[in-house]
Design an enzyme around this catalytic site. Sequence first.
Site, PDB file in Angstrom:
ATOM      1  CB  CYS A 170      -0.956   0.009   1.174  1.00  0.00           C
ATOM      2  SG  CYS A 170      -0.179  -0.244   2.759  1.00  0.00           S
ATOM      3  CD  GLU A 176      -3.891   6.433   3.682  1.00  0.00           C
ATOM      4  OE1 GLU A 176      -2.731   6.844   3.701  1.00  0.00           O
ATOM      5  OE2 GLU A 176      -4.201   5.237   3.500  1.00  0.00           O
TER       6      GLU A 176
END
Length: 175
Positions: A66, A113
């Site tokens: 990620c 996020e």
Amino acid sequence: MILPPVILVNEQDEPVGTMEKLEAHQKGLLHRAFSVFVVNSAGEMLLQQRALDKYHSGGLWTNTCCSHPLPGEETLAASHRRLVEEMGFDCPLEEIFSFTYRARFDNGLTEYEFDHVLVGTYNGAVTPDQAEVQAHRFLPLDSIRALLKEEPGTFTHWFHLAFPKIADYLEQARK
């Protein structure tokens, strides 16, 4: 430590600016991110244990890789770039869904996020960057479910949120 910039976004994932990554996490500002989940042909998911000295969530288990796209970089291109940088391989990826989450950490940082979730299949060698990844392993989805229940504190916050939907998607795709 100066880290690369992230793309600040609104709740619709529309860019509204850029900011150095650490500053964005200190201020808890919404920014674009992605999470890559890779499985092998047996349906086992490739997990990584984050390096201990990562700026947050060090030592925790999570999805294959990620990160954040760089300003001007498409999310899919960034996903392929980071998969090679972190895990030492690349494979075809498909975006499955996206979600927004916020998590505060003990060190004062906040992940806020807009996370694009991608999935791919890969059966070759994995050669992770030791500065990014402490360990890695392929596990069946049922084993991951059991570990999430038995040892929830050993996984990242975002993995807990994304895994159930990814697991459902993967199990439906195998039928």
